[in-house]
Design an enzyme around this catalytic site. Structure first.
Site, PDB file in Angstrom:
ATOM      1  N   THR B  17       0.804  -1.220   0.000  1.00 37.59           N
ATOM      2  CA  THR B  17       0.000   0.000   0.000  1.00 37.59           C
ATOM      3  C   THR B  17       0.846   1.284   0.000  1.00 37.59           C
ATOM      4  OG1 THR B  17      -0.145  -0.046   2.398  1.00 37.59           O
ATOM      5  CG2 THR B  17      -1.938  -1.110   1.179  1.00 37.59           C
ATOM      6  N   GLY B  18       2.172   1.132   0.077  1.00 39.88           N
ATOM      7  CA  GLY B  18       3.037   2.309   0.042  1.00 39.88           C
ATOM      8  C   GLY B  18       3.075   2.924  -1.347  1.00 39.88           C
ATOM      9  N   LYS B  43      -3.295  -2.754   7.454  1.00 39.69           N
ATOM     10  CA  LYS B  43      -4.153  -2.480   6.299  1.00 39.69           C
ATOM     11  C   LYS B  43      -4.907  -3.727   5.833  1.00 39.69           C
ATOM     12  CE  LYS B  43      -2.904   1.901   5.631  1.00 39.69           C
ATOM     13  NZ  LYS B  43      -2.083   2.566   4.649  1.00 39.69           N
ATOM     14  N   GLU B  98      17.426  -0.332  -0.277  1.00 41.72           N
ATOM     15  CA  GLU B  98      18.841   0.028  -0.290  1.00 41.72           C
ATOM     16  C   GLU B  98      19.224   0.459   1.117  1.00 41.72           C
ATOM     17  OE1 GLU B  98      19.701   3.151  -3.079  1.00 41.72           O
ATOM     18  OE2 GLU B  98      21.818   3.237  -2.542  1.00 41.72           O
ATOM     19  N   TYR B 159      19.759  -2.475 -17.382  1.00 48.19           N
ATOM     20  CA  TYR B 159      18.823  -1.872 -18.342  1.00 48.19           C
ATOM     21  C   TYR B 159      19.584  -1.479 -19.614  1.00 48.19           C
ATOM     22  CZ  TYR B 159      16.541  -0.699 -13.804  1.00 48.19           C
ATOM     23  OH  TYR B 159      16.032  -0.703 -12.529  1.00 48.19           O
ATOM     24  N   GLU B 209      31.282  -5.186 -11.296  1.00 44.34           N
ATOM     25  CA  GLU B 209      31.828  -3.858 -11.001  1.00 44.34           C
ATOM     26  C   GLU B 209      32.920  -3.961  -9.948  1.00 44.34           C
ATOM     27  OE1 GLU B 209      27.991  -2.216  -9.987  1.00 44.34           O
ATOM     28  OE2 GLU B 209      28.487  -2.158  -7.861  1.00 44.34           O
ATOM     29  N   HIS B 247      27.288   2.310  -4.960  1.00 48.65           N
ATOM     30  CA  HIS B 247      26.903   1.082  -4.264  1.00 48.65           C
ATOM     31  C   HIS B 247      27.768   0.881  -3.023  1.00 48.65           C
ATOM     32  CE1 HIS B 247      25.149  -0.807  -8.142  1.00 48.65           C
ATOM     33  NE2 HIS B 247      24.201  -0.277  -7.413  1.00 48.65           N
TER      34      HIS B 247
END
Lengths: 385, 289
Positions: B17-18, B43, B98, B159, B209, B247
């Site tokens: 619901t956020g 909720k 995060e 992406y 990375e 990160h």
């Protein structure tokens, strides 16, 4: 949050780790006041620059003082001096220990085993600065089961391997360090060196890194440490760094002239790489994160453009969570209120890109769809092309 | 076939619901994800996008078959949400938050291991099996159904890679974001194994990375166990030492975690190296003939 030595020692001391008698001095006038009553200072002592990085011993940030006059001259010489490009704002004066042996001791976490890692080595001292280098002989590690803590046998075993006679005292010390590591959500607690002295074990240095993600559990502590650091160490130097801190923007200054803003960490790194390999030089790394809105991008522009070296601003966006209409609004808002000298190169694609591009086109700003093309154009512009 | 996620996978959303939870749930549903239930404490009894909301995960699993849970909750609640989903018997948990404290992640990962649950994340965009389902925030326009498996530490970088592949007419079997670290549930090796076993996946793109030694372990696995071709990109090649780049896990410390070393070991293990998403797509194209 990386603490400085004196803060680390306060934390360790509060958990029962033996630390030397010590006093922190943050200004020359205060030093003068203290000098009126020398009994406040533990002498003969060590005078240590409080700076937020390692390797200060070799750089001249640690010296000795036997008498009050030596202390006064050395401490006042050190305060305000330059250490590896940073101004020394405070010194720690602490009782000099008689060192019989030096040991390295740390607790950190191991990403591989997803567990705390106890590390200890016989070679403490100035040459062991980075845990990453500690892989050699005489170096011992053990993963700790968080449900069990550090078992007594392991403490005895480490004591034996390190040649520590008073295993009980070492065991207590390990327990204190581990407890602090857990209770304070530390990412690293490092004592280097841990000294064996005639009076027992003593932590002569302390490096403590607290988990920023866990700040919500330690609000008062974080606030206090931050407040202390305002007096202990030099604040952010440049205007962009200062603004970034104020706005909570993720900003790392670099040496070049291509200003960079991205909406992801991986693509930010990619952009730096493609710029560098294309013959350009990035001026910064600035990543807005997945939940950026119009205000985030406007603030990031303000931060990056506060660096006078920036000759072109490259914004690379690939919306997943971030919406391009929001990004375009933020860019438009910023341009409306500010005169921007350097040319702008914008790469925009992803969620709501049509709406976003329409907003920018309305301002006469072309956008790129291809990442490499946009980076190439920015590098060209930075070379006066 | 795809890995971890198919059109049939039934999904429970925690924090439904956020703001982000409700928006992303609607986007997932529109894409075709089989979202069966949501949970937000307090909720229970409400509905979001036609999906029933419960107070507790245990109440939801009493009413619905649930294969996977994804949480859109603030980082301070991520631990509790994950533990609740694991205790309710859900076997695949996606954590998008995060900045989850390391101590909390240790607790979650240990608990998951004991209960036989798999955790993806934290700080992950999730995963998408193009044309079938998505569990997370991957922008679907840049993906297409196909036979290339993509795994990445960074969401946005995946992406970029999918965009380059899709523009060349190359589709993906599943795209998995494992998260920004510094602690991970599923690792690169875990995902590589699944791609190796997946009959539909023909080529794998591994996007790594700077920071840590995960790529070194991936290289060992590629060298020793993999039969399928791997194309890799490692970003942060120009990263300065000692600076954390976005990160939590992306930091070069001393000589550890450098991109050049990762590229060396991956290359020695037989992976083809691309320097940009465009180059990666080109190499994948050549490999597929």
């Amino acid at each position: 949050m990386k603490t400085v030595e004196c803060q680390g020692k306060d934390l360790l001391g509060a958990y029962g780790v033996p630390v030397p008698d010590r006093k922190v001095v943050t200004s020359k006038s205060l030093l003068g006041l203290c000098a009126e009553d020398c009994s406040q200072f533990p002498l003969p002592g060590m005078v240590k620059a409080q700076v937020p990085f390692g390797g200060r011993g070799k750089a001249g940030g640690i010296t000795e003082a036997d008498t009050p006059s030596e202390l006064l001259s050395r401490a006042s010489e050190m305060i305000g001096s330059d250490l590896k490009g940073t101004e020394v704002r405070s010194v720690l004066v602490e009782k000099r220990a008689e060192i019989l042996d030096e040991i390295y001791l740390a607790v950190t976490f191991d990403a591989g085993s997803r567990a705390p890692l106890l590390m200890a080595g016989k070679e403490g001292g100035v040459d062991v600065e980075s845990s990453a280098r500690l892989r050699g002989e005489g170096f011992h590690t053990a993963r700790i089961d968080t449900a069990l803590g550090v078992p007594p046998y392991l403490k005895r075993l480490f004591a034996k391997k390190l040649g520590i006679v008073d295993a009980a005292a070492f065991g207590d010390l390990v327990e204190s360090v581990y407890t602090m590591y857990r209770k304070k959500d530390a990412l690293l607690v490092e004592i280097n060196p841990l000294a064996v002295t005639p009076d027992g074990l003593m932590a002569l240095d302390a490096k403590v890194d607290l988990d920023d993600g866990a700040e919500f559990r330690h609000r008062e502590l974080f606030e206090r440490l931050r407040e202390e650091q305002k007096h202990l160490i030099e604040g952010e130097k440049g205007e962009p760094q200062r603004l970034a801190k104020e706005y909570g923007v993720d900003y790392v200054p670099l040496d070049g002239d291509v200003g960079v803003i991205s909406d992801g960490a991986g693509t930010g790194m990619l952009t730096l790489d493609v710029i560098t390999e294309g013959g350009g030089a990035p001026a910064d790394f600035c990543e807005m994160g997945g939940e950026a809105d119009a205000r985030t991008v406007a603030r990031s522009m303000e931060v990056v453009l506060a660096n006078p070296d920036v000759s072109v601003l490259l914004i690379t966006l690939i919306g997943g969570l971030t919406r391009m209409d929001h990004m375009a609004e933020g860019i438009a808002n910023y341009l409306e209120e500010n005169e921007v000298g350097p040319p702008l190169v914008i790469r925009m694609c992803g969620t709501k890109e049509v709406e976003g591009k329409r907003i920018l086109e309305g301002l006469g700003i072309d956008t790129y769809d291809d990442h490499s093309e946009a980076v190439g154009r920015a590098v060209e512009l930075s070379r006066g092309g | 076939m795809s890995i971890l996620l198919s059109g049939e996978t039934s999904v429970l959303v925690q924090g439904i619901t956020g703001n982000i939870g409700s928006f992303q749930t609607a986007v997932m549903q529109e894409y075709g994800t089989n979202v069966v239930a949501g949970v937000t404490p307090g909720k229970g009894g409400e509905e979001t996008s036609g999906i029933p909301v419960y107070d507790f995960v245990s109440e939801a699993v009493g009413r619905h078959e649930v294969d996977a849970a994804i949480s859109y909750v603030p980082s301070k609640f991520a631990r509790d949400a994950a533990l609740e989903a694991i205790d309710a018997g859900i076997k695949f948990i996606v954590m998008t938050a995060e900045g989850v404290p390391v101590r909390d992640m240790m607790a979650v990962l240990n608990h998951a291991e004991g209960r036989g649950a798999t955790v993806l994340g934290p700080d992950t965009p999730g995963l998408i099996s193009p044309g079938k389902s998505k569990l997370g925030v991957h922008p679907d326009r840049m993906t297409a159904e196909g036979d290339v498996g993509v795994l990445s530490r960074s969401g946005a970088l995946s992406y970029e890679i999918c965009k380059s592949l899709t523009e060349k007419g190359i589709g993906q079997s599943t795209v998995v974001g494992i998260g920004g670290g510094p602690l991970w549930g599923m690792t690169q090796v875990d995902v590589l194994k699944l791609f190796e076993e997946d009959p539909e996946t023909k080529v794998i793109v591994l996007a790594g990375e700077v920071g840590g030694s995960m790529e070194q372990k991936a290289a060992e696995y590629i060298d020793g166990e993999m039969t399928k071709p791997v194309v890799s990109i490692v970003v942060g090649r120009s990263a300065p030492a000692g600076k954390r780049l976005g990160h939590a896990g992306a930091i070069v410390e001393g000589n550890a975690g450098r991109a050049a070393d990762k590229i060396d070991v991956l290359s020695s293990a037989g992976a083809k190296i691309g320097r940009s998403p465009g180059e990666v797509a080109k190499i994948v194209d050549q490999l597929r003939g």
